[in-house]
Design an enzyme around this catalytic site. Sequence first.
Site, PDB file in Angstrom:
ATOM      1  N   PHE A  42       0.838  -1.210   0.150  1.00 29.72           N
ATOM      2  CA  PHE A  42      -0.018  -0.029   0.055  1.00 29.72           C
ATOM      3  C   PHE A  42       0.854   1.288   0.037  1.00 29.72           C
ATOM      4  O   PHE A  42       1.670   1.409   0.933  1.00 29.72           O
ATOM      5  CB  PHE A  42      -0.998   0.013   1.223  1.00 29.72           C
ATOM      6  CG  PHE A  42      -1.954   1.346   1.397  1.00 29.72           C
ATOM      7  CD1 PHE A  42      -3.066   1.283   0.554  1.00 29.72           C
ATOM      8  CD2 PHE A  42      -1.486   2.510   1.888  1.00 29.72           C
ATOM      9  CE1 PHE A  42      -3.966   2.483   0.536  1.00 29.72           C
ATOM     10  CE2 PHE A  42      -2.364   3.663   1.841  1.00 29.72           C
ATOM     11  CZ  PHE A  42      -3.449   3.629   1.064  1.00 29.72           C
ATOM     12  N   ASP A 128      10.138   1.617   0.054  1.00 29.58           N
ATOM     13  CA  ASP A 128       9.093   2.595   0.598  1.00 29.58           C
ATOM     14  C   ASP A 128       9.180   2.636   2.163  1.00 29.58           C
ATOM     15  O   ASP A 128       8.667   1.750   2.700  1.00 29.58           O
ATOM     16  CB  ASP A 128       7.796   1.730   0.009  1.00 29.58           C
ATOM     17  CG  ASP A 128       6.834   2.695   0.705  1.00 29.58           C
ATOM     18  OD1 ASP A 128       7.066   3.722   1.270  1.00 29.58           O
ATOM     19  OD2 ASP A 128       5.510   2.307   0.420  1.00 29.58           O
ATOM     20  N   LYS A 157       5.325  11.228   6.066  1.00 32.36           N
ATOM     21  CA  LYS A 157       4.558  11.143   7.354  1.00 32.36           C
ATOM     22  C   LYS A 157       5.502  11.766   8.597  1.00 32.36           C
ATOM     23  O   LYS A 157       5.395  12.901   8.604  1.00 32.36           O
ATOM     24  CB  LYS A 157       4.446   9.482   7.873  1.00 32.36           C
ATOM     25  CG  LYS A 157       3.197   8.914   6.807  1.00 32.36           C
ATOM     26  CD  LYS A 157       2.700   7.740   7.271  1.00 32.36           C
ATOM     27  CE  LYS A 157       1.857   6.988   6.289  1.00 32.36           C
ATOM     28  NZ  LYS A 157       0.724   7.775   6.022  1.00 32.36           N
TER      29      LYS A 157
END
Length: 307
Positions: A42, A128, A157
């Site tokens: 994801f 990632d 983030k």
Amino acid sequence: MKDVILGVEAGETACKLARRWGYRVKNIPDNEAVIVFAEGNFWGRTLSAISASTDPVSYEAFGPYMPGFHVIPYNNLAALEEACKHPNVCAFMVEPIQGEAGILVPDEGYLRGVRDICTRYNVLFVADEIQTGLGRTGRRLCCDHDGVRPDIVTLGKALSGGFLPVSAVLADNEVMNEIKPGEHGSTYGGNPLACQVAMAALDVLEEEGLSERSERLGQRLRQELRAQLPADIVPCVRGKGLMNALVIAPEYDAWEVCLQLKDAGLLAKPTHGDIIRLAPPLVMTDDQLTTCVRIIADTIASFKKSH
């Protein structure tokens, strides 16, 4: 480094870099480059991101999908090696720990194996680290646990400490410089305020030893939860640093458990019906961790009594 805004923009940029490198350096025929992804990944909700997804919630009824994407099982080095044998593969993009899939921690040595295979077949290793990076798993990058250096790293983030949307793509010049000035950009990418906030967040990460704190508190959290939670309700506690998950037995509903946790003062996120993700702030204290463990143990105990 390229500065962008959203985490998914970092993933998109990494894919563009990998394709450009594939055509200009690996000499892949035009429009035939392949990027390999792992099942359960994801990295966002753009058309490219959902084209790599194996979750129907993400991709269903949004086709047609991006060509040149190939998906293999996660944590499977044999499948990766077989895929990389194809001469048109330019990159393998993978989460060091899969977050949305339920904090899936790969086998020991998996990332070292990924590095070795990508090197042998001249394929870019794209890590990632949007969720796992910057102290979340007890290291500055999750890849540091295995002592490996990817060719491309995506960050987001925690990069801004949660204050502003900012993400980044890191690579050496041999990869990064294949995209020339003016060939890629973002309206707010690299804006001075977001960059200054990101720099301040990185300073805090280092000055306050947040990676080391995450490692120490995470070990304590998993140890105490494994000791206090009944195995018939929570058969598995897994994770690294302060990126952890509880796997709930099938007869219980993770969503209902999370609602009870919320009422008791603790926020957690369910995923896939039977998994509860725990990702507390890296600045949490020992006393706060003690409170968290108590709330979780009391909440799980109340479910045991009701059944």
